[in-house]
Design a protein around this motif. Structure first.
Motif, PDB file in Angstrom:
ATOM      1  N   THR A 127      -2.901  -9.003   3.995  1.00 50.05           N
ATOM      2  CA  THR A 127      -2.809  -8.256   2.738  1.00 50.05           C
ATOM      3  C   THR A 127      -1.867  -8.982   1.793  1.00 50.05           C
ATOM      4  O   THR A 127      -0.772  -9.366   2.183  1.00 50.05           O
ATOM      5  CB  THR A 127      -2.302  -6.818   2.980  1.00 50.05           C
ATOM      6  OG1 THR A 127      -3.193  -6.152   3.870  1.00 50.05           O
ATOM      7  CG2 THR A 127      -2.235  -6.053   1.670  1.00 50.05           C
ATOM      8  N   GLU A 167      -1.966  -6.122  -8.770  1.00 50.29           N
ATOM      9  CA  GLU A 167      -2.955  -6.415  -7.746  1.00 50.29           C
ATOM     10  C   GLU A 167      -2.899  -7.908  -7.457  1.00 50.29           C
ATOM     11  O   GLU A 167      -3.122  -8.727  -8.344  1.00 50.29           O
ATOM     12  CB  GLU A 167      -4.357  -6.041  -8.224  1.00 50.29           C
ATOM     13  CG  GLU A 167      -5.442  -6.311  -7.191  1.00 50.29           C
ATOM     14  CD  GLU A 167      -6.826  -5.944  -7.720  1.00 50.29           C
ATOM     15  OE1 GLU A 167      -7.749  -5.847  -6.916  1.00 50.29           O
ATOM     16  OE2 GLU A 167      -6.964  -5.772  -8.942  1.00 50.29           O
ATOM     17  N   GLY A 219       2.770  -5.251   3.102  1.00 51.11           N
ATOM     18  CA  GLY A 219       1.382  -4.831   3.040  1.00 51.11           C
ATOM     19  C   GLY A 219       0.649  -4.865   4.361  1.00 51.11           C
ATOM     20  O   GLY A 219      -0.453  -4.341   4.484  1.00 51.11           O
ATOM     21  N   GLN A 236       0.650  -9.041  -0.974  1.00 48.63           N
ATOM     22  CA  GLN A 236       1.611  -8.395  -1.853  1.00 48.63           C
ATOM     23  C   GLN A 236       3.014  -8.834  -1.468  1.00 48.63           C
ATOM     24  O   GLN A 236       3.250  -9.288  -0.357  1.00 48.63           O
ATOM     25  CB  GLN A 236       1.498  -6.869  -1.820  1.00 48.63           C
ATOM     26  CG  GLN A 236       1.901  -6.223  -0.500  1.00 48.63           C
ATOM     27  CD  GLN A 236       1.793  -4.697  -0.559  1.00 48.63           C
ATOM     28  OE1 GLN A 236       0.749  -4.148  -0.875  1.00 48.63           O
ATOM     29  NE2 GLN A 236       2.878  -4.023  -0.262  1.00 48.63           N
ATOM     30  N   GLU A 281      -7.088  -9.102   1.734  1.00 46.49           N
ATOM     31  CA  GLU A 281      -7.092  -7.781   1.099  1.00 46.49           C
ATOM     32  C   GLU A 281      -6.050  -7.748  -0.020  1.00 46.49           C
ATOM     33  O   GLU A 281      -4.948  -8.249   0.125  1.00 46.49           O
ATOM     34  CB  GLU A 281      -6.773  -6.707   2.147  1.00 46.49           C
ATOM     35  CG  GLU A 281      -6.886  -5.289   1.606  1.00 46.49           C
ATOM     36  CD  GLU A 281      -6.570  -4.231   2.658  1.00 46.49           C
ATOM     37  OE1 GLU A 281      -6.547  -3.047   2.293  1.00 46.49           O
ATOM     38  OE2 GLU A 281      -6.329  -4.604   3.815  1.00 46.49           O
ATOM     39  N   HIS A 282      -6.414  -7.143  -1.134  1.00 43.07           N
ATOM     40  CA  HIS A 282      -5.500  -7.143  -2.272  1.00 43.07           C
ATOM     41  C   HIS A 282      -5.494  -5.780  -2.979  1.00 43.07           C
ATOM     42  O   HIS A 282      -5.973  -5.617  -4.089  1.00 43.07           O
ATOM     43  CB  HIS A 282      -5.866  -8.251  -3.277  1.00 43.07           C
ATOM     44  CG  HIS A 282      -7.336  -8.357  -3.578  1.00 43.07           C
ATOM     45  ND1 HIS A 282      -7.928  -7.702  -4.619  1.00 43.07           N
ATOM     46  CD2 HIS A 282      -8.309  -9.057  -2.960  1.00 43.07           C
ATOM     47  CE1 HIS A 282      -9.208  -7.990  -4.653  1.00 43.07           C
ATOM     48  NE2 HIS A 282      -9.476  -8.811  -3.656  1.00 43.07           N
ATOM     49  N   PRO A 283      -4.930  -4.783  -2.316  1.00 39.69           N
ATOM     50  CA  PRO A 283      -4.832  -3.458  -2.945  1.00 39.69           C
ATOM     51  C   PRO A 283      -3.810  -3.463  -4.071  1.00 39.69           C
ATOM     52  O   PRO A 283      -2.905  -4.299  -4.121  1.00 39.69           O
ATOM     53  CB  PRO A 283      -4.352  -2.569  -1.789  1.00 39.69           C
ATOM     54  CG  PRO A 283      -3.526  -3.502  -0.948  1.00 39.69           C
ATOM     55  CD  PRO A 283      -4.249  -4.814  -1.003  1.00 39.69           C
ATOM     56  N   ARG A 284      -3.958  -2.552  -4.979  1.00 36.05           N
ATOM     57  CA  ARG A 284      -2.921  -2.365  -5.992  1.00 36.05           C
ATOM     58  C   ARG A 284      -1.721  -1.707  -5.317  1.00 36.05           C
ATOM     59  O   ARG A 284      -1.870  -0.873  -4.436  1.00 36.05           O
ATOM     60  CB  ARG A 284      -3.428  -1.499  -7.145  1.00 36.05           C
ATOM     61  CG  ARG A 284      -4.576  -2.127  -7.899  1.00 36.05           C
ATOM     62  CD  ARG A 284      -4.950  -1.310  -9.111  1.00 36.05           C
ATOM     63  NE  ARG A 284      -3.931  -1.368 -10.151  1.00 36.05           N
ATOM     64  CZ  ARG A 284      -3.842  -2.338 -11.058  1.00 36.05           C
ATOM     65  NH1 ARG A 284      -4.683  -3.348 -11.031  1.00 36.05           N
ATOM     66  NH2 ARG A 284      -2.910  -2.314 -11.981  1.00 36.05           N
ATOM     67  N   PHE A 285      -0.532  -2.105  -5.725  1.00 34.58           N
ATOM     68  CA  PHE A 285       0.663  -1.486  -5.178  1.00 34.58           C
ATOM     69  C   PHE A 285       1.750  -1.517  -6.235  1.00 34.58           C
ATOM     70  O   PHE A 285       1.689  -2.282  -7.196  1.00 34.58           O
ATOM     71  CB  PHE A 285       1.126  -2.194  -3.898  1.00 34.58           C
ATOM     72  CG  PHE A 285       1.957  -3.431  -4.119  1.00 34.58           C
ATOM     73  CD1 PHE A 285       3.321  -3.414  -3.869  1.00 34.58           C
ATOM     74  CD2 PHE A 285       1.383  -4.600  -4.578  1.00 34.58           C
ATOM     75  CE1 PHE A 285       4.091  -4.549  -4.081  1.00 34.58           C
ATOM     76  CE2 PHE A 285       2.142  -5.738  -4.778  1.00 34.58           C
ATOM     77  CZ  PHE A 285       3.500  -5.713  -4.530  1.00 34.58           C
TER      78      PHE A 285
END
Length: 257
Positions: free
Chosen positions: A163, A77, A159, A165, A84-88
Protein backbone atom coordinates in the motif's frame (compact mmCIF):
# COMPACT_ATOMS: atom_id res chain seq x y z
CA UNK A 1 38.90 19.04 16.40
CA UNK A 2 36.50 18.10 13.58
CA UNK A 3 33.41 20.26 13.22
CA UNK A 4 30.38 18.82 15.01
CA UNK A 5 27.33 18.60 12.75
CA UNK A 6 23.82 18.04 14.05
CA UNK A 7 21.16 16.42 11.89
CA UNK A 8 17.45 16.01 12.50
CA UNK A 9 16.38 12.78 14.17
CA UNK A 10 13.21 12.87 12.06
CA UNK A 11 12.11 14.11 8.67
CA UNK A 12 10.49 17.55 8.85
CA UNK A 13 6.79 17.08 9.52
CA UNK A 14 3.75 18.79 8.09
CA UNK A 15 3.12 20.40 11.47
CA UNK A 16 6.61 21.88 11.53
CA UNK A 17 6.35 23.06 7.95
CA UNK A 18 2.99 24.70 8.66
CA UNK A 19 4.73 26.94 11.18
CA UNK A 20 7.01 28.17 8.42
CA UNK A 21 3.97 28.98 6.26
CA UNK A 22 2.14 30.71 9.12
CA UNK A 23 5.26 32.74 10.00
CA UNK A 24 5.21 34.29 6.51
CA UNK A 25 8.04 32.18 5.13
CA UNK A 26 6.62 32.32 1.60
CA UNK A 27 6.53 36.10 1.68
CA UNK A 28 10.05 36.79 2.97
CA UNK A 29 12.85 36.62 0.37
CA UNK A 30 15.51 36.50 3.11
CA UNK A 31 14.93 32.76 3.44
CA UNK A 32 15.11 31.97 -0.26
CA UNK A 33 17.98 31.66 -2.69
CA UNK A 34 17.89 33.93 -5.74
CA UNK A 35 16.84 31.01 -7.95
CA UNK A 36 14.36 29.81 -5.34
CA UNK A 37 12.62 33.18 -5.09
CA UNK A 38 12.48 33.45 -8.88
CA UNK A 39 10.81 30.03 -9.01
CA UNK A 40 8.40 30.92 -6.19
CA UNK A 41 7.25 34.01 -8.05
CA UNK A 42 6.90 32.15 -11.36
CA UNK A 43 4.20 29.96 -12.85
CA UNK A 44 6.09 26.88 -14.07
CA UNK A 45 5.51 23.48 -12.46
CA UNK A 46 8.01 20.67 -12.98
CA UNK A 47 6.84 17.15 -12.24
CA UNK A 48 10.12 15.24 -12.29
CA UNK A 49 10.66 11.52 -12.18
CA UNK A 50 13.85 9.78 -11.15
CA UNK A 51 17.13 10.51 -12.88
CA UNK A 52 16.02 13.24 -15.24
CA UNK A 53 12.48 12.49 -16.42
CA UNK A 54 10.51 15.75 -16.48
CA UNK A 55 6.96 16.85 -17.27
CA UNK A 56 6.63 20.65 -17.34
CA UNK A 57 3.31 22.48 -17.16
CA UNK A 58 2.18 26.06 -16.58
CA UNK A 59 0.02 27.01 -13.64
CA UNK A 60 -3.42 28.32 -14.65
CA UNK A 61 -3.67 32.01 -15.46
CA UNK A 62 -4.73 33.93 -12.38
CA UNK A 63 -3.50 31.24 -9.99
CA UNK A 64 -2.67 32.71 -6.59
CA UNK A 65 0.95 33.34 -5.65
CA UNK A 66 2.65 30.30 -4.17
CA UNK A 67 2.23 30.15 -0.40
CA UNK A 68 2.45 26.40 0.26
CA UNK A 69 3.84 23.25 -1.43
CA UNK A 70 2.19 22.15 -4.65
CA UNK A 71 0.64 19.08 -2.98
CA UNK A 72 -0.11 20.44 0.48
CA UNK A 73 -3.67 19.16 0.99
CA UNK A 74 -3.87 16.69 3.87
CA UNK A 75 -5.92 14.07 2.04
CA UNK A 76 -3.89 12.55 -0.77
CA UNK A 77 -3.77 9.49 -3.00
CA UNK A 78 -0.36 7.93 -3.61
CA UNK A 79 -0.13 6.08 -6.93
CA UNK A 80 3.56 5.30 -7.29
CA UNK A 81 4.50 1.88 -8.68
CA UNK A 82 1.04 0.39 -8.98
CA UNK A 83 0.41 -1.05 -5.51
CA UNK A 84 -2.80 -0.30 -3.65
CA UNK A 85 -3.26 3.44 -3.33
CA UNK A 86 -6.22 4.41 -1.14
CA UNK A 87 -6.85 7.99 -0.21
CA UNK A 88 -5.71 8.77 3.30
CA UNK A 89 -5.37 11.83 5.52
CA UNK A 90 -1.93 12.93 6.62
CA UNK A 91 -1.54 14.31 10.13
CA UNK A 92 0.86 16.92 11.44
CA UNK A 93 3.18 14.01 12.36
CA UNK A 94 3.54 12.80 8.77
CA UNK A 95 6.57 14.04 6.80
CA UNK A 96 5.95 17.04 4.60
CA UNK A 97 6.23 15.86 0.98
CA UNK A 98 5.92 17.37 -2.47
CA UNK A 99 8.40 20.10 -1.52
CA UNK A 100 10.86 21.42 -4.05
CA UNK A 101 14.54 21.83 -3.23
CA UNK A 102 13.91 25.57 -2.98
CA UNK A 103 11.16 25.14 -0.38
CA UNK A 104 13.25 22.72 1.67
CA UNK A 105 16.20 25.13 1.52
CA UNK A 106 14.06 28.09 2.60
CA UNK A 107 12.51 26.19 5.52
CA UNK A 108 15.95 25.16 6.77
CA UNK A 109 17.21 28.74 6.72
CA UNK A 110 14.08 29.95 8.54
CA UNK A 111 14.60 27.21 11.14
CA UNK A 112 18.21 28.26 11.74
CA UNK A 113 19.77 25.37 9.86
CA UNK A 114 20.47 24.08 6.36
CA UNK A 115 20.07 20.98 4.27
CA UNK A 116 22.63 18.29 5.08
CA UNK A 117 25.36 17.55 2.60
CA UNK A 118 25.22 14.15 0.98
CA UNK A 119 28.21 12.98 3.04
CA UNK A 120 26.60 14.18 6.30
CA UNK A 121 23.34 12.48 5.43
CA UNK A 122 25.02 9.20 4.53
CA UNK A 123 27.18 9.13 7.66
CA UNK A 124 24.12 9.71 9.85
CA UNK A 125 22.26 6.98 7.96
CA UNK A 126 24.81 4.17 8.05
CA UNK A 127 28.04 4.71 9.99
CA UNK A 128 28.44 2.52 13.08
CA UNK A 129 31.08 4.24 15.20
CA UNK A 130 31.52 1.29 17.56
CA UNK A 131 32.09 -1.24 14.79
CA UNK A 132 33.82 1.23 12.45
CA UNK A 133 31.54 -0.12 9.76
CA UNK A 134 29.21 1.40 7.16
CA UNK A 135 25.90 -0.47 7.22
CA UNK A 136 24.12 -1.38 4.01
CA UNK A 137 20.81 -0.33 5.59
CA UNK A 138 20.46 2.01 8.59
CA UNK A 139 19.92 -0.92 10.99
CA UNK A 140 22.57 -3.28 9.58
CA UNK A 141 23.56 -5.28 6.50
CA UNK A 142 20.51 -7.56 6.17
CA UNK A 143 17.30 -6.44 4.51
CA UNK A 144 14.24 -6.52 6.77
CA UNK A 145 11.08 -5.05 5.20
CA UNK A 146 9.48 -4.52 8.61
CA UNK A 147 12.10 -1.96 9.67
CA UNK A 148 11.07 0.82 7.28
CA UNK A 149 8.10 2.10 5.30
CA UNK A 150 8.33 0.29 1.97
CA UNK A 151 6.18 -1.69 -0.43
CA UNK A 152 6.41 -4.94 1.52
CA UNK A 153 6.14 -4.04 5.20
CA UNK A 154 2.97 -4.80 7.18
CA UNK A 155 2.98 -1.82 9.56
CA UNK A 156 -0.49 -0.25 9.58
CA UNK A 157 1.11 3.19 10.11
CA UNK A 158 2.34 3.06 6.52
CA UNK A 159 -0.84 1.55 5.13
CA UNK A 160 0.18 -2.09 5.41
CA UNK A 161 1.45 -4.54 2.80
CA UNK A 162 1.71 -3.29 -0.80
CA UNK A 163 0.00 0.00 0.00
CA UNK A 164 1.39 3.37 -1.03
CA UNK A 165 1.31 6.02 1.65
CA UNK A 166 3.58 7.81 4.07
CA UNK A 167 3.67 7.07 7.80
CA UNK A 168 4.03 9.38 10.82
CA UNK A 169 7.73 9.99 11.40
CA UNK A 170 9.35 7.53 13.78
CA UNK A 171 6.82 4.75 13.12
CA UNK A 172 9.62 2.22 12.51
CA UNK A 173 11.89 2.57 15.57
CA UNK A 174 13.67 -0.75 14.92
CA UNK A 175 14.97 0.74 11.69
CA UNK A 176 16.90 3.54 13.41
CA UNK A 177 20.42 4.29 12.20
CA UNK A 178 23.42 3.83 14.54
CA UNK A 179 23.13 7.56 15.34
CA UNK A 180 19.46 7.17 16.23
CA UNK A 181 18.03 8.84 13.13
CA UNK A 182 14.61 7.58 12.02
CA UNK A 183 13.22 6.90 8.54
CA UNK A 184 16.53 7.22 6.72
CA UNK A 185 15.32 4.30 4.63
CA UNK A 186 11.78 4.53 3.29
CA UNK A 187 8.91 6.86 4.10
CA UNK A 188 10.08 9.85 1.99
CA UNK A 189 13.07 10.60 -0.17
CA UNK A 190 15.10 13.48 1.27
CA UNK A 191 16.79 16.41 -0.44
CA UNK A 192 20.49 16.92 0.28
CA UNK A 193 22.57 19.98 -0.52
CA UNK A 194 24.83 18.48 -3.19
CA UNK A 195 24.57 18.72 -6.95
CA UNK A 196 24.30 15.31 -8.58
CA UNK A 197 27.83 14.24 -9.45
CA UNK A 198 29.56 10.84 -9.64
CA UNK A 199 32.07 9.76 -7.03
CA UNK A 200 35.74 9.85 -8.05
CA UNK A 201 36.73 6.72 -9.94
CA UNK A 202 33.25 5.96 -11.26
CA UNK A 203 33.69 4.01 -14.54
CA UNK A 204 30.69 5.92 -15.95
CA UNK A 205 31.24 9.45 -14.62
CA UNK A 206 28.46 12.03 -14.65
CA UNK A 207 28.22 15.63 -13.51
CA UNK A 208 24.84 17.38 -13.30
CA UNK A 209 26.16 20.42 -11.43
CA UNK A 210 23.82 23.37 -11.95
CA UNK A 211 20.92 21.17 -13.01
CA UNK A 212 20.02 18.29 -10.64
CA UNK A 213 20.29 17.84 -6.87
CA UNK A 214 20.53 14.50 -5.10
CA UNK A 215 17.75 12.94 -3.03
CA UNK A 216 18.49 10.06 -0.66
CA UNK A 217 16.75 7.37 1.37
CA UNK A 218 14.09 5.67 -0.74
CA UNK A 219 10.33 6.00 -0.17
CA UNK A 220 7.23 4.03 0.80
CA UNK A 221 6.72 2.22 -2.52
CA UNK A 222 10.35 1.21 -3.09
CA UNK A 223 12.05 -2.16 -2.64
CA UNK A 224 15.35 -3.08 -0.96
CA UNK A 225 17.62 -1.86 -3.77
CA UNK A 226 16.47 1.74 -3.27
CA UNK A 227 16.57 1.43 0.53
CA UNK A 228 20.35 0.96 0.62
CA UNK A 229 22.06 3.89 2.34
CA UNK A 230 24.35 4.27 -0.67
CA UNK A 231 21.50 4.61 -3.20
CA UNK A 232 21.41 7.97 -5.05
CA UNK A 233 18.72 9.63 -7.18
CA UNK A 234 18.55 13.12 -8.60
CA UNK A 235 15.81 15.66 -9.36
CA UNK A 236 15.47 19.16 -10.72
CA UNK A 237 15.38 21.66 -7.83
CA UNK A 238 11.94 23.06 -8.80
CA UNK A 239 10.34 19.60 -8.93
CA UNK A 240 7.92 18.32 -6.32
CA UNK A 241 8.45 14.71 -7.55
CA UNK A 242 6.08 12.55 -9.52
CA UNK A 243 5.83 12.86 -13.31
CA UNK A 244 2.32 14.27 -13.28
CA UNK A 245 -0.52 15.48 -11.12
CA UNK A 246 -1.70 11.93 -10.47
CA UNK A 247 1.67 10.57 -9.42
CA UNK A 248 2.83 10.04 -5.88
CA UNK A 249 4.69 12.92 -4.31
CA UNK A 250 7.36 11.40 -2.15
CA UNK A 251 10.17 13.88 -1.50
CA UNK A 252 10.76 15.55 1.86
CA UNK A 253 13.85 16.52 3.86
CA UNK A 254 15.48 16.86 7.28
CA UNK A 255 17.46 19.74 8.77
CA UNK A 256 21.16 19.92 9.62
CA UNK A 257 23.17 22.61 11.35
Amino acid sequence: NPEVVEIGKYEVTRGQYRKFIEAGGYKDPRYWSTEGWKWKQGNTIDYAGMNGQVTRVTRPAGAPERNEPEHWVAEQEWIGHGHEHPRFTQTDEHPVVGVTYYEAEAYCKWAGGRLPTEAEWEKAARWDEKKQHANVFPWGDTWDPEKCNNADDHNAAGGGYRTNQSAPVGSYPKGASPYGCMDMAGNAYEWVADWAKSYPGNPKPFDHTGRFYFVRGGCWDDGPFSMRCGYRNWYLPPSSSGTGKGDSDYTGFRVAR
